[in-house]
Enzyme design. Structure first.
Site, short mmCIF file in Angstrom:
data_model
loop_
_atom_site.label_atom_id
_atom_site.label_comp_id
_atom_site.label_asym_id
_atom_site.label_seq_id
_atom_site.Cartn_x
_atom_site.Cartn_y
_atom_site.Cartn_z
N ASP A 274 -63.53 41.18 -88.31
CA ASP A 274 -64.88 41.76 -88.41
C ASP A 274 -65.21 42.32 -87.02
O ASP A 274 -65.45 41.57 -86.07
CB ASP A 274 -65.90 40.69 -88.83
CG ASP A 274 -67.22 41.32 -89.23
OD1 ASP A 274 -67.50 42.45 -88.79
OD2 ASP A 274 -67.97 40.68 -89.99
N ASP B 58 -69.87 41.50 -86.21
CA ASP B 58 -70.60 40.71 -87.20
C ASP B 58 -72.04 40.63 -86.73
O ASP B 58 -72.33 40.02 -85.70
CB ASP B 58 -69.99 39.30 -87.35
CG ASP B 58 -70.68 38.55 -88.48
OD1 ASP B 58 -70.69 39.08 -89.61
OD2 ASP B 58 -71.23 37.47 -88.23
N THR C 140 -74.12 43.77 -87.58
CA THR C 140 -74.34 45.20 -87.33
C THR C 140 -75.81 45.58 -87.42
O THR C 140 -76.28 46.43 -86.65
CB THR C 140 -73.50 46.04 -88.32
OG1 THR C 140 -72.14 45.77 -88.06
CG2 THR C 140 -73.74 47.53 -88.16
#
Ligand code: IPD
Ligand code: CA
Ligand code: CA
Length: 272
Positions: A81, A84, A86
């Site tokens: 990711d 993590d 956003t």
């Protein structure tokens, strides 16, 4: 020779530098579907991570949130990711992370989660404990839900989803010291591992949101299940992670709320 742990830490740190340098300078914001935000920085961060992991371990499979997928079916694969949190990142809210896990035959054998703004690097490897920078981590010793601090998160589609998590948030807020909603599931899991939180739950998470955090919570002595206390299924993504001691108490509350929505409770007496 570089180990998978060294490679994942190098990738997380380099991506963390890129992401923090570009905070406040996002060029494109797009939507994946109706609600999920993605930026140019998510894509560039993933490209950087993938280039490092692939050059160190060309035979490992890889699944990245922003589309990086190579030999995804292989027995050893990275789950990535690139940011993590956003939504937080897009708004300049300083709580986001880079999350990288290594899955081997279905087990999360390595997890690295990096919060670049706090320079906090959480990592765990199967059998080697969970660590925050150079400090060994252990879950909290909190025995009672009433004196626990919890966290949760809400799916991006919460306004349209029939299971909107509001009733769990509402009920557990009253039964505990409070429920935080910070916006990075990977960091929420690390906070359980570090004893900063006593428990965390969320539904419909994706494998890359939780893979590294699962390794870190497990090695810190925590317990992971689905919301009913059954084994966690990464394909469904309904997770409850606690220090173990409050697990059954939280499961009992979550079970009592099954199939219910906040709207059923009504607004009660108006005190104004
Ligand atoms: C999100 C974060 C957030 C959680 C969402 C996730 P993203 O990941 O983990 O805390 O509530 O469900 O989708 O989209 O920022 O990588
Ligand atoms: Ca995520
Ligand atoms: Ca992401």
């Amino acid at each position: 020779m570089t180990t998978p742990r060294e490679s994942a830490i190098k990738a997380a740190r380099q991506a963390g530098l890129l992401v923090s340098e570009r905070l406040g300078r996002i060029r494109d914001i797009d939507y994946k579907g109706a609600y999920n935000i993605v930026t140019d920085v998510d894509r560039d961060s993933e490209e950087l991570i993938v280039s490092i992991l692939r050059s160190d371990f060309p035979d490992f499979g890889l699944v990245g949130e922003e589309g990086g997928e190579k030999q995804a079916g292989s027995p050893r694969r990275w789950l990535v990711d690139p940011i993590d949190g956003t939504t937080n990142y897009t708004h300049g809210y300083p709580f986001f992370s880079i999350s990288i896990a290594l899955e081997e035959a279905g087990r999360m054998v390595l997890g690295v989660v990096y919060n670049p703004l706090a320079d906090e690097l959480f990592w765990a490897e199967e059998g080697k404990g969970a660590w925050l920078n150079d400090r060994r981590l252990a879950v909290s010793a909190q025995r009672s839900l009433a004196t626990s601090l919890l966290a949760t998160g809400f799916p991006a589609d919460t306004r349209a989803a029939p299971d909107d998590n509001m009733i769990r948030f509402f009920t557990l807020t009253d039964l505990s010291h409070g429920v935080r909603r910070d916006g990075s599931a990977a960091l929420d899991l690390c906070f359980v591992a570090a004893g900063r939180l006593d428990g965390f739950w969320e539904t419909k998470l994706s494998p890359w949101d939780v893979a590294a955090g699962i390794a870190i919570v497990s090695e810190a002595g925590g317990r992971i299940s689905d919301l009913s206390g059954q084994p966690f299924d990464i394909r469904k993504g309904h997770i409850l992670a606690t220090n173990g001691l409050i697990h059954d108490e939280v499961v009992a509350v979550l079970e009592s709320l099954k199939g219910r929505r906040l709207a059923e409770i009504g607004s009660g007496e108006d005190s104004n």
